[in-house]
Design a protein around this motif. Structure first.
Motif, PDB file in Angstrom:
ATOM      1  N   GLY A  33       0.281  -4.112   8.240  1.00  0.00           N
ATOM      2  CA  GLY A  33      -0.803  -3.256   8.692  1.00  0.00           C
ATOM      3  C   GLY A  33      -2.059  -3.471   7.877  1.00  0.00           C
ATOM      4  N   ASP A  34      -3.080  -2.681   8.198  1.00  0.00           N
ATOM      5  CA  ASP A  34      -4.335  -2.766   7.462  1.00  0.00           C
ATOM      6  C   ASP A  34      -4.161  -2.125   6.080  1.00  0.00           C
ATOM      7  N   LEU A  35      -5.135  -2.334   5.233  1.00  0.00           N
ATOM      8  CA  LEU A  35      -5.082  -1.822   3.862  1.00  0.00           C
ATOM      9  C   LEU A  35      -4.798  -0.328   3.819  1.00  0.00           C
ATOM     10  N   TRP A  36      -5.490   0.445   4.649  1.00  0.00           N
ATOM     11  CA  TRP A  36      -5.364   1.904   4.576  1.00  0.00           C
ATOM     12  C   TRP A  36      -4.001   2.387   5.050  1.00  0.00           C
ATOM     13  N   THR A  37      -3.423   1.722   6.041  1.00  0.00           N
ATOM     14  CA  THR A  37      -2.070   2.074   6.481  1.00  0.00           C
ATOM     15  C   THR A  37      -1.076   1.790   5.359  1.00  0.00           C
ATOM     16  N   LYS A  38      -1.243   0.645   4.709  1.00  0.00           N
ATOM     17  CA  LYS A  38      -0.359   0.286   3.593  1.00  0.00           C
ATOM     18  C   LYS A  38      -0.447   1.315   2.478  1.00  0.00           C
ATOM     19  N   VAL A  39      -1.671   1.706   2.132  1.00  0.00           N
ATOM     20  CA  VAL A  39      -1.857   2.690   1.064  1.00  0.00           C
ATOM     21  C   VAL A  39      -1.280   4.040   1.484  1.00  0.00           C
ATOM     22  N   ALA A  40      -1.472   4.427   2.736  1.00  0.00           N
ATOM     23  CA  ALA A  40      -0.955   5.711   3.221  1.00  0.00           C
ATOM     24  C   ALA A  40       0.566   5.725   3.289  1.00  0.00           C
ATOM     25  N   ASN A  41       1.195   4.555   3.256  1.00  0.00           N
ATOM     26  CA  ASN A  41       2.656   4.501   3.192  1.00  0.00           C
ATOM     27  C   ASN A  41       3.179   5.146   1.905  1.00  0.00           C
ATOM     28  N   TYR A  42       2.334   5.283   0.904  1.00  0.00           N
ATOM     29  CA  TYR A  42       2.704   6.013  -0.312  1.00  0.00           C
ATOM     30  C   TYR A  42       3.168   7.421   0.055  1.00  0.00           C
ATOM     31  N   HIS A  43       2.523   7.987   1.064  1.00  0.00           N
ATOM     32  CA  HIS A  43       2.851   9.344   1.520  1.00  0.00           C
ATOM     33  C   HIS A  43       3.945   9.336   2.587  1.00  0.00           C
ATOM     34  N   SER A  44       3.761   8.516   3.615  1.00  0.00           N
ATOM     35  CA  SER A  44       4.731   8.486   4.708  1.00  0.00           C
ATOM     36  C   SER A  44       4.527   7.236   5.556  1.00  0.00           C
ATOM     37  N   ARG A  45       5.642   6.690   6.035  1.00  0.00           N
ATOM     38  CA  ARG A  45       5.594   5.570   6.977  1.00  0.00           C
ATOM     39  C   ARG A  45       5.619   6.068   8.421  1.00  0.00           C
ATOM     40  N   THR A  46       5.855   7.344   8.628  1.00  0.00           N
ATOM     41  CA  THR A  46       5.840   7.920   9.965  1.00  0.00           C
ATOM     42  C   THR A  46       4.407   7.846  10.486  1.00  0.00           C
ATOM     43  N   PRO A  47       4.192   7.188  11.638  1.00  0.00           N
ATOM     44  CA  PRO A  47       2.819   6.948  12.112  1.00  0.00           C
ATOM     45  C   PRO A  47       1.915   8.180  12.120  1.00  0.00           C
ATOM     46  N   TRP A  62       1.788   1.160  -9.476  1.00  0.00           N
ATOM     47  CA  TRP A  62       2.784   0.112  -9.202  1.00  0.00           C
ATOM     48  C   TRP A  62       3.267   0.252  -7.758  1.00  0.00           C
ATOM     49  N   ARG A  63       3.601   1.475  -7.348  1.00  0.00           N
ATOM     50  CA  ARG A  63       4.103   1.712  -5.988  1.00  0.00           C
ATOM     51  C   ARG A  63       3.034   1.362  -4.951  1.00  0.00           C
ATOM     52  N   LEU A  64       1.798   1.744  -5.207  1.00  0.00           N
ATOM     53  CA  LEU A  64       0.706   1.394  -4.297  1.00  0.00           C
ATOM     54  C   LEU A  64       0.542  -0.118  -4.206  1.00  0.00           C
ATOM     55  N   ALA A  65       0.636  -0.810  -5.344  1.00  0.00           N
ATOM     56  CA  ALA A  65       0.514  -2.276  -5.350  1.00  0.00           C
ATOM     57  C   ALA A  65       1.617  -2.917  -4.519  1.00  0.00           C
ATOM     58  N   VAL A  66       2.830  -2.376  -4.587  1.00  0.00           N
ATOM     59  CA  VAL A  66       3.940  -2.900  -3.778  1.00  0.00           C
ATOM     60  C   VAL A  66       3.645  -2.695  -2.295  1.00  0.00           C
ATOM     61  N   HIS A  67       3.164  -1.512  -1.938  1.00  0.00           N
ATOM     62  CA  HIS A  67       2.817  -1.251  -0.528  1.00  0.00           C
ATOM     63  C   HIS A  67       1.716  -2.214  -0.062  1.00  0.00           C
ATOM     64  N   ILE A  68       0.684  -2.388  -0.873  1.00  0.00           N
ATOM     65  CA  ILE A  68      -0.427  -3.264  -0.495  1.00  0.00           C
ATOM     66  C   ILE A  68       0.043  -4.698  -0.328  1.00  0.00           C
ATOM     67  N   TYR A 128       2.061  11.106  10.366  1.00  0.00           N
ATOM     68  CA  TYR A 128       1.737  11.581   9.018  1.00  0.00           C
ATOM     69  C   TYR A 128       0.938  10.533   8.234  1.00  0.00           C
ATOM     70  N   ASN A 129       1.242   9.265   8.472  1.00  0.00           N
ATOM     71  CA  ASN A 129       0.496   8.184   7.833  1.00  0.00           C
ATOM     72  C   ASN A 129      -0.965   8.242   8.284  1.00  0.00           C
ATOM     73  N   GLY A 130      -1.174   8.438   9.590  1.00  0.00           N
ATOM     74  CA  GLY A 130      -2.537   8.468  10.129  1.00  0.00           C
ATOM     75  C   GLY A 130      -3.364   9.622   9.595  1.00  0.00           C
ATOM     76  N   VAL A 131      -2.760  10.796   9.503  1.00  0.00           N
ATOM     77  CA  VAL A 131      -3.474  11.964   8.972  1.00  0.00           C
ATOM     78  C   VAL A 131      -3.828  11.731   7.506  1.00  0.00           C
ATOM     79  N   TYR A 132      -2.871  11.243   6.734  1.00  0.00           N
ATOM     80  CA  TYR A 132      -3.085  10.972   5.303  1.00  0.00           C
ATOM     81  C   TYR A 132      -4.156   9.896   5.137  1.00  0.00           C
ATOM     82  N   LYS A 133      -4.047   8.838   5.944  1.00  0.00           N
ATOM     83  CA  LYS A 133      -4.986   7.719   5.873  1.00  0.00           C
ATOM     84  C   LYS A 133      -6.418   8.173   6.131  1.00  0.00           C
ATOM     85  N   ALA A 134      -6.637   8.990   7.154  1.00  0.00           N
ATOM     86  CA  ALA A 134      -7.993   9.452   7.486  1.00  0.00           C
ATOM     87  C   ALA A 134      -8.599  10.224   6.308  1.00  0.00           C
ATOM     88  N   ASP A 135      -7.836  11.100   5.710  1.00  0.00           N
ATOM     89  CA  ASP A 135      -8.336  11.870   4.570  1.00  0.00           C
ATOM     90  C   ASP A 135      -8.542  10.965   3.361  1.00  0.00           C
TER      91      ASP A 135
END
Length: 183
Positions: free
Chosen positions: A102-116, A91-97, A118-125
């Motif tokens: 931003g792009d899909l992966w940035t939105k999904v990585a917002n689940y972890h952090s909106r800080t650019p 549900w939380r991921l769907a709200v972010h999406i 930390y978001n970028g590191v999480y997104k890459a993995d």
């Protein structure tokens, strides 16, 4: 009815992730990737430096629980075993999406952090993990088990004493060849 051989320690995560993805109409490989990345366990509480906690199998952040308290959702609900924590995370991921920029992966990585950073590191993995899960789902579907799959999860609670069913025909996932812009 056909069954798939999933290691017992991963059954709940895989079954619940795919089911929650279908329920919230989001890519299954994304929910699987987040579940793997978070790597939580039922009952687990991890304290963050900002005073919040990441709770349960999906490491759902307690900051979201303020919004959910009016619906009677408690930290104990998020911490428990079974599929409910995966439903909340999906549900939380769907709200972010749906709502984030931003792009899909940035939105999904917002689940972890909106800080650019930390978001970028999480997104890459997460992208690497999502590609791996897309390959797994491809192999799974090519195995001819596309309609209904039964998996017997480890008996954790009485509600999981019978096999769970996955309706794979309605499942979607993000193909492996996704390019992400750096917007």
């Amino acid at each position: 009815m056909p069954a798939i051989d999933i290691p017992p320690q991963q059954q709940e995560r895989i079954v619940c992730s795919i089911t929650a993805a279908a329920k919230y109409d989001i890519p299954a490989n994304i929910v699987l990737a987040v579940a793997e990345k978070e790597g939580g366990k039922p009952g687990q509480w991890v304290r963050n430096t900002n005073g919040t906690h990441d709770v349960g199998p999906m490491q759902f952040n307690t900051s979201y629980l303020n919004q959910l308290a009016k619906y009677g959702i408690t930290p104990e609900d998020v911490a428990r075993s079974g599929c409910y924590p995966y439903d909340l995370a999906a549900w939380r991921l769907a709200v972010h999406i749906k709502d984030d920029k931003g792009d899909l992966w940035t939105k999904v990585a917002n689940y972890h952090s909106r800080t650019p950073y930390y978001n970028g590191v999480y997104k890459a993995d997460l992208m690497v993990r999502a590609n791996k899960w897309a390959d797994w789902l491809d192999a799974f579907l090519k195995g001819g088990i596309a309609e209904v799959v039964q998996v017997q999860p480890e008996p954790i609670t009485p509600e999981y004493q019978k096999p769970m069913q996955l309706h794979m025909a309605s499942m979607t996932y993000v193909p492996r060849k996704i390019m992400v812009s750096s917007d």
